[in-house]
Design a protein around this motif. Structure first.
Motif, mmCIF file in Angstrom:
data_model
loop_
_atom_site.group_PDB
_atom_site.id
_atom_site.type_symbol
_atom_site.label_atom_id
_atom_site.label_comp_id
_atom_site.label_asym_id
_atom_site.label_seq_id
_atom_site.Cartn_x
_atom_site.Cartn_y
_atom_site.Cartn_z
ATOM 1 N N THR A 17 0.826 -1.203 0.000
ATOM 2 C CA THR A 17 0.000 0.000 0.000
ATOM 3 C C THR A 17 0.862 1.254 0.000
ATOM 4 O OG1 THR A 17 -1.740 -1.181 1.182
ATOM 5 C CG2 THR A 17 -1.832 1.212 1.229
ATOM 6 N N ALA A 33 -3.222 6.619 8.968
ATOM 7 C CA ALA A 33 -4.626 6.766 8.568
ATOM 8 C C ALA A 33 -4.793 6.675 7.060
ATOM 9 C CB ALA A 33 -5.184 8.088 9.085
ATOM 10 N N LYS A 34 -3.834 7.215 6.316
ATOM 11 C CA LYS A 34 -3.898 7.146 4.860
ATOM 12 C C LYS A 34 -3.720 5.709 4.372
ATOM 13 C CE LYS A 34 -2.212 10.575 2.468
ATOM 14 N NZ LYS A 34 -1.337 11.504 1.727
ATOM 15 N N TYR A 36 -4.439 2.944 6.110
ATOM 16 C CA TYR A 36 -5.638 2.198 6.485
ATOM 17 C C TYR A 36 -6.826 2.559 5.600
ATOM 18 C CZ TYR A 36 -3.782 -0.182 10.547
ATOM 19 O OH TYR A 36 -3.076 -1.021 11.362
ATOM 20 N N HIS A 37 -6.943 3.828 5.235
ATOM 21 C CA HIS A 37 -8.035 4.238 4.342
ATOM 22 C C HIS A 37 -7.905 3.538 2.994
ATOM 23 C CE1 HIS A 37 -11.160 6.793 2.719
ATOM 24 N NE2 HIS A 37 -10.373 7.079 1.702
ATOM 25 N N ARG A 38 -6.688 3.448 2.481
ATOM 26 C CA ARG A 38 -6.462 2.773 1.207
ATOM 27 C C ARG A 38 -6.796 1.287 1.304
ATOM 28 N NH1 ARG A 38 -3.413 3.749 -3.563
ATOM 29 N NH2 ARG A 38 -4.026 5.876 -3.129
ATOM 30 N N LYS A 40 -9.126 0.171 3.062
ATOM 31 C CA LYS A 40 -10.545 0.124 3.425
ATOM 32 C C LYS A 40 -10.740 -0.444 4.841
ATOM 33 C CE LYS A 40 -12.425 -0.084 -1.255
ATOM 34 N NZ LYS A 40 -11.354 0.507 -1.916
ATOM 35 N N GLN A 41 -9.865 -0.014 5.736
ATOM 36 C CA GLN A 41 -9.921 -0.390 7.146
ATOM 37 C C GLN A 41 -9.853 0.883 7.971
ATOM 38 O OE1 GLN A 41 -10.347 -3.455 8.263
ATOM 39 N NE2 GLN A 41 -10.052 -4.540 6.331
ATOM 40 N N ARG A 42 -9.962 0.742 9.267
ATOM 41 C CA ARG A 42 -9.767 1.879 10.165
ATOM 42 C C ARG A 42 -9.025 1.397 11.403
ATOM 43 N NH1 ARG A 42 -13.359 1.883 14.422
ATOM 44 N NH2 ARG A 42 -15.076 0.418 14.222
#
Length: 103
Positions: A17, A33-34, A36-38, A40-42
């Motif tokens: 990623t 955060a970027k 995890y966003h890629r 599709k998680q948090r």
């Protein structure tokens, strides 16, 4: 190796990623955060974020060295990132003791 136990994310997934983000813009600032966003998680407990930050720094440094960026460009950029990490809370890991880190 499993980095995030809450979301079952491996180190390889995080590294891939980061590389895909760097392919889009090699000098962007990548934060957990970027990533995890890629994916599709948090972040849930966020206990893995210090390890993700270390992975981001390592992969970014390797990426730029592989692609021919000179050390005069890489070192100041990564030193700024390390400085920000120290300034904004690497001392307290969500209330955990310093020996809590898995890696």
């Amino acid at each position: 190796m499993l980095v995030c136990h809450c979301n079952l994310i491996t180190a390889k997934e995080i590294e891939e990623t980061i590389i895909s983000l760097l392919d889009e813009d090699p000098w962007q600032l990548i934060v957990p955060a970027k990533v995890y966003h890629r994916l599709k998680q948090r972040g849930r407990c966020c206990g893995c974020f210090p390890n993700v930050v270390e992975t981001i720094i390592r992969v970014t440094e390797d990426y730029h060295l592989r692609n021919g960026a000179g050390e005069t460009e890489i070192v100041p950029f990564l030193d700024r990132v390390r400085g920000l990490r120290g300034q904004f809370g690497s001392m307290s890991h969500e209330g955990r003791k310093s020996d809590h880190r898995a890696a």
